[in-house]
Design a protein around this motif. Structure first.
Motif, PDB file in Angstrom:
ATOM      1  N   GLU A 235     -84.745 -88.285  -4.294  1.00 47.80           N
ATOM      2  CA  GLU A 235     -83.347 -88.228  -3.874  1.00 47.80           C
ATOM      3  C   GLU A 235     -82.629 -87.072  -4.562  1.00 47.80           C
ATOM      4  O   GLU A 235     -82.964 -86.674  -5.676  1.00 47.80           O
ATOM      5  CB  GLU A 235     -82.647 -89.553  -4.164  1.00 47.80           C
TER       6      GLU A 235
ATOM      7  N   LEU B 132     -78.957 -85.403  -5.798  1.00 48.76           N
ATOM      8  CA  LEU B 132     -77.561 -85.609  -6.181  1.00 48.76           C
ATOM      9  C   LEU B 132     -76.812 -84.296  -6.008  1.00 48.76           C
ATOM     10  O   LEU B 132     -77.246 -83.257  -6.511  1.00 48.76           O
ATOM     11  CB  LEU B 132     -77.467 -86.075  -7.637  1.00 48.76           C
TER      12      LEU B 132
ATOM     13  N   ALA C 202     -81.311 -94.318  -8.784  1.00 50.60           N
ATOM     14  CA  ALA C 202     -81.802 -93.183  -7.996  1.00 50.60           C
ATOM     15  C   ALA C 202     -83.312 -93.308  -7.853  1.00 50.60           C
ATOM     16  O   ALA C 202     -84.007 -93.693  -8.801  1.00 50.60           O
ATOM     17  CB  ALA C 202     -81.450 -91.866  -8.664  1.00 50.60           C
TER      18      ALA C 202
ATOM     19  N   ASP D 146     -87.868 -92.407 -10.526  1.00 49.99           N
ATOM     20  CA  ASP D 146     -86.798 -93.396 -10.400  1.00 49.99           C
ATOM     21  C   ASP D 146     -86.041 -93.467 -11.729  1.00 49.99           C
ATOM     22  O   ASP D 146     -86.639 -93.471 -12.806  1.00 49.99           O
ATOM     23  CB  ASP D 146     -87.375 -94.781 -10.092  1.00 49.99           C
TER      24      ASP D 146
ATOM     25  N   PHE E 114     -84.108 -85.865  -8.275  1.00 50.21           N
ATOM     26  CA  PHE E 114     -84.774 -86.802  -9.172  1.00 50.21           C
ATOM     27  C   PHE E 114     -86.268 -86.812  -8.852  1.00 50.21           C
ATOM     28  O   PHE E 114     -86.658 -87.003  -7.700  1.00 50.21           O
ATOM     29  CB  PHE E 114     -84.197 -88.210  -9.002  1.00 50.21           C
TER      30      PHE E 114
ATOM     31  N   LEU F 146     -75.477 -89.019  -3.298  1.00 50.15           N
ATOM     32  CA  LEU F 146     -76.891 -89.202  -3.561  1.00 50.15           C
ATOM     33  C   LEU F 146     -77.561 -89.263  -2.197  1.00 50.15           C
ATOM     34  O   LEU F 146     -77.417 -90.269  -1.478  1.00 50.15           O
ATOM     35  CB  LEU F 146     -77.130 -90.483  -4.354  1.00 50.15           C
TER      36      LEU F 146
END
Length: 325
Positions: free
Chosen positions: A98, A100, A94, A67, A64, A81
């Motif tokens: 970060e 996933l 998220a 946000d 990501f 995550l």
């Protein structure tokens, strides 16, 4: 914005599909497991048809860059995550940076990821879906590659309640996963040439467990089982077909047309999988066994009505749960 870190060539951007163009030879495309996309979109606050990512090859990783809020649905696959577990059918906040990660499914075949605002790719004939067969739509008309960066639509808002996220109970909509020694049951309606198959062939069709062969993709699944024969030779002109149509070519082995089905074909049609059960095919991997159960129109309509009722209730519940800041 998100960046794809690891993927497979068939993982792609999909929405609920491209409708209204079958007469022009343009297939529907769209998410194979359409209800999973609808649920994931409702969880993140999107319209149910916003574009997400269909993951059929694992592991899959993305980062990501802003946000946002996301949800994972579909196949039962381990998801994280960064170092936090993401449960199935779950929505979470998220933060930028970060990562996933989706691992190999424990059950099912395709995961669905929805993002707040949806994947922002151009509309082509009214849809953001990727047509992998015809190479248009979605992200550059192809599956996702490592390093691809996808824009997200809308604004980035965080859930002000339930910071750990929340999920959907899909037990009303979804049958339990079949055990390894059990066939996946699909309800079907008889199709145009059903009566032209021999009585023995019709019995075999409904009483046999059919194996999904390696020749299986978004266009369709070729099955393996006893030969299905006709009472007489048929010479058919090409005619319209759609996802769920079960055709029988001269070798007597059925083919189920799916999301990227051809828009016409000349093989005899023995049955059509009802729309409410198409998601089961999306979650049936190569090597799984299928069983066809004859049903009627009223049952098929009632099953779709149950799905719509569930989606309406979920939309209301999700709006109460999430809140925004």
């Amino acid at each position: 914005m998100i960046e794809i870190l690891s993927t497979g060539a068939v993982n792609s951007v999909q929405d609920l599909g491209r409708t209204g163009y079958l007469d022009a030879g343009v297939g529907r495309s769209g998410m194979m497991d359409a209800p999973a996309l609808e649920i994931a979109n409702l969880l993140v606050g999107n319209d149910e048809g916003a574009a997400g990512i269909e993951v059929a090859l694992f592991p899959f990783r993305l980062r990501f860059e802003t946000d946002t809020v996301f949800a994972v649905a579909g196949a039962d696959c381990p998801a994280k995550l960064d170092d936090r577990q993401v449960p199935d059918w779950w929505v979470m906040n998220a933060k930028a940076g970060e990562v996933l990660t989706l691992g190999l499914p424990r059950a099912g075949a395709r995961a669905v990821i929805a993002f707040q605002g949806g994947i922002d790719v151009p509309l082509v004939l009214g849809s953001r879906s990727t047509d992998l067969k015809s190479v248009f739509g979605g992200f550059e008309g192809r599956g996702l590659h490592r390093g691809d960066r996808l824009a997200l639509g809308g604004t980035s808002r965080r859930m002000s309640r339930m910071e750990g996220g929340y999920g959907a109970d899909v037990s009303v909509l979804r049958a339990p996963a079949a055990a390894e020694d059990e066939a996946i049951v699909l309800r079907v309606l008889p199709s145009a040439e059903y009566a032209v198959f021999t009585g023995e062939a019709r019995s075999k069709f409904h009483e046999t467990d059919w194996l999904i062969t390696n020749d299986a993709n978004r266009m369709g699944y070729r099955l393996s089982g006893p030969e299905l024969t006709l009472t007489r030779k048929l010479e058919l002109l090409s005619h319209g077909i759609m996802p769920g149509t079960v055709q029988v070519p001269p070798n007597g082995q059925p083919i189920i047309q799916l999301a990227e089905a051809n828009t016409c074909g000349g093989y005899p049609k023995i049955a059509n999988v009802i729309e409410a059960d198409l998601w089961k095919l999306a979650q049936s991997p190569v090597g799984a066994r299928l069983r066809f159960e004859l049903t009627d129109r009223d049952t098929a309509v009632a099953a779709l009505r149950q799905q719509r009722t569930f989606m309406a209730a979920l939309a209301a519940d999700a709006a109460l749960m999430r809140g925004w800041n």
